[in-house]
Design an enzyme around this catalytic site. Structure first.
Site, PDB file in Angstrom:
ATOM      1  N   HIS B  36     -47.975   9.408  -3.186  1.00 31.59           N
ATOM      2  CA  HIS B  36     -47.602   9.661  -2.062  1.00 31.59           C
ATOM      3  C   HIS B  36     -48.225  10.880  -1.167  1.00 31.59           C
ATOM      4  O   HIS B  36     -48.721  10.826  -0.059  1.00 31.59           O
ATOM      5  CB  HIS B  36     -46.201   9.093  -1.510  1.00 31.59           C
ATOM      6  CG  HIS B  36     -45.865   7.870  -1.513  1.00 31.59           C
ATOM      7  ND1 HIS B  36     -45.783   7.086  -2.783  1.00 31.59           N
ATOM      8  CD2 HIS B  36     -45.764   6.899  -0.519  1.00 31.59           C
ATOM      9  CE1 HIS B  36     -45.545   5.922  -2.385  1.00 31.59           C
ATOM     10  NE2 HIS B  36     -45.396   5.855  -1.078  1.00 31.59           N
ATOM     11  N   LYS B 103     -36.356   0.773  -4.247  1.00 32.64           N
ATOM     12  CA  LYS B 103     -34.665   0.707  -4.443  1.00 32.64           C
ATOM     13  C   LYS B 103     -34.252   1.804  -3.433  1.00 32.64           C
ATOM     14  O   LYS B 103     -34.711   2.851  -3.182  1.00 32.64           O
ATOM     15  CB  LYS B 103     -34.562   0.670  -5.607  1.00 32.64           C
ATOM     16  CG  LYS B 103     -34.335   2.128  -6.085  1.00 32.64           C
ATOM     17  CD  LYS B 103     -33.589   2.164  -7.443  1.00 32.64           C
ATOM     18  CE  LYS B 103     -33.517   3.621  -8.215  1.00 32.64           C
ATOM     19  NZ  LYS B 103     -32.492   4.591  -7.805  1.00 32.64           N
TER      20      LYS B 103
END
Lengths: 292, 191
Positions: B36, B103
């Site tokens: 990222h 999550k």
């Protein structure tokens, strides 16, 4: 050292692949209590299938095999240096075998040499006792739950938390609220009241070595443990933060003396994939007894 | 259980709502912290990685090489997604993602990008590395391995009936916001 090496690899394998009985019992209770047909129930069913599969395949319950924390109780005269060398070799082999992820990163260069061995990794705590027994406990603590741990320096005006047990209750519950589902709940809290910043966190982690069904011998702390579990389970955060009945499986609280100027409350969060195991070792390093 | 099968078209994604349980079949690319940051800083996707209409999985798997030298995925559950919040919105828009699996949920900027670009956040059960690993039928490839190491590399997985729950949809709704608000209100009554 060969026997000790093999014993430690087996300890790592079992810690990574098998959930301790006390945690499994608590998870099964939470599955029974969850409302049928909800995504919370469905998540706990997946958790149960996962526990079975990991054991059957002898593979990690969770891919984040975490910080590798050894706690060794040993007699006077025990050779800690040799033990530590053997433990590092055992970690390397367990990593090659896939019981542990290549999980240790040089914090400055970002390099991961794939061995899980480096400065501070694995971590070994030795504690000398007046008994011939050598007991080795191992905790694998994943990063997701470690990241939601919190340390509070009381008083905290925002939470109306003073330097007393009601103040401790407020900050511990705040930690649960802040964590939501990010720590892979339903979780277990290890808490330390007091100490300095470092020892407080360290003691909070050591509380997680206690079995879930034990009771705190200190009445005030026992009452606080029960209260936090009951209150947290009314918040509706639930498994994975999906909403639901079980937010915490347990709370374990210890206290350490502090200096008058400091009042720390440290909270370590352990995920449902509570990987801890322990053994006592015989004279040649062979496993004599499993501790959980 | 809704079957979500490749190709992951905008229509299929827009039809999903918070609370839907899905079983995903198709190709997933993994990407977590290092990926990222790298993409956010303008790093190029390696040849072979196509995220358009794709699903990105926040996952750092345990992968070993078997005796034949083939990759074998030993464990592959989701990692905490919140750490990617500073980058995710941009990456969804720039690369045309249709889904992000992770999550713990993500924040408002990701939710806004999901609504705008037609993307969903799919919550897999954290810690369920074996159940989810079993759904990986093939490790197709790995990218940026030398640069980032195995857990942080981009892995290309074929998955079959991979279970997840829609917790942030493309209509501006987030289960995480709802549970946070409700639990905050409840706690206020109890302390």
């Amino acid at each position: 050292m060969k026997q000790l090496h093999d014993s430690l690899v087996e300890l790592i394998r079992r810690a990574s692949a098998e959930i301790p009985d006390d945690v499994q019992a608590a998870l099964l209770r939470s599955l029974e209590e969850e409302k049928k047909g909800t995504i919370a129930e469905s998540a706990l069913q997946i958790v149960q299938r996962n526990i079975e599969l990991a054991k059957q395949k002898s593979q990690p319950i969770c891919q984040d095999t975490g910080s590798i924390l050894f706690y060794v109780d040993c007699p006077v005269g025990f050779d800690e240096i040799s033990f530590a060398d053997t433990a590092r070799e055992a970690v390397k082999l367990a990593t090659k075998k896939g019981y542990l992820r290549q999980n240790s990163v040089d914090s400055i260069t970002g390099k991961n040499d794939g061995t899980n061995v480096g400065p501070g990794a694995p971590t070994l705590h030795f504690h000398q006792h007046r008994s011939p027994e050598v007991a080795v406990r191992l905790m694998l603590k994943g990063g997701g739950c470690e990241n939601v741990g919190a340390q509070y320096s009381l008083p905290i005006e925002r939470l109306k938390a003073d330097r007393d047990l009601p103040g401790c209750r407020k900050v511990i519950l705040d930690a649960v609220l802040q964590a939501q589902g990010k720590g892979c709940g339903p979780g277990v809290l290890g808490v330390c009241v007091g100490g300095d910043r470092a020892t407080s966190y360290e003691f909070s982690k050591q509380q997680l070595l206690r079995k879930l069904d034990d009771r705190n011998p200190v009445p005030e702390l026992d009452a606080l443990e029960q209260d936090i579990v009951n209150t947290a389970n009314k918040l509706g955060i639930g498994p994975m933060g999906f909403g639901g009945k079980t937010t915490l499986l347990g709370v374990k609280i210890g206290a350490a003396n502090r200096v008058p100027a400091s009042y720390f409350v440290s909270v370590s969060y352990m995920c449902w994939a509570f990987r801890r195991q322990g053994v006592t070792l015989g004279a040649d390093g062979q496993i004599e007894k499993w501790l959980y | 259980m809704i079957s979500l099968t490749a190709p992951f078209t905008e229509d299929k994604i827009r039809a999903l709502k918070v609370g839907d349980e899905v079983a995903i079949t198709g190709v997933l690319f993994t990407g977590r912290d290092a990926v990222h940051k790298y993409l956010h800083e303008g790093g190029a996707l390696p040849p072979g990685v196509d995220l358009r209409n794709g699903i990105l999985y926040h996952c750092g798997p345990v992968v070993i090489k078997d005796e034949q030298g083939q990759w074998k995925c030993v464990a592959a559950g989701p990692t905490t997604s919140a750490r990617e919040e500073p980058y995710q919105g941009q990456i969804i828009r720039q690369f045309g993602l249709r889904g992000v699996i992770g999550k713990g949920g993500m924040g408002e900027r990701t939710l806004a990008a999901c609504q705008e670009a037609g993307c969903v956040y799919l919550h897999a059960v954290g810690g369920a590395a074996q159940v989810l690993g079993e759904c990986i039928t093939k490790v197709r490839n790995v990218y940026l391995m030398d640069q980032f190491g195995a857990p942080e590399a981009i892995w290309e997985f074929e998955v079959k009936a991979f279970p997840a729950v829609v917790t942030m949809d493309s209509h501006g709704k987030s289960l995480h916001q709802e549970v946070l608000a409700a639990s905050q209100a409840e706690l206020a009554k109890l302390v």
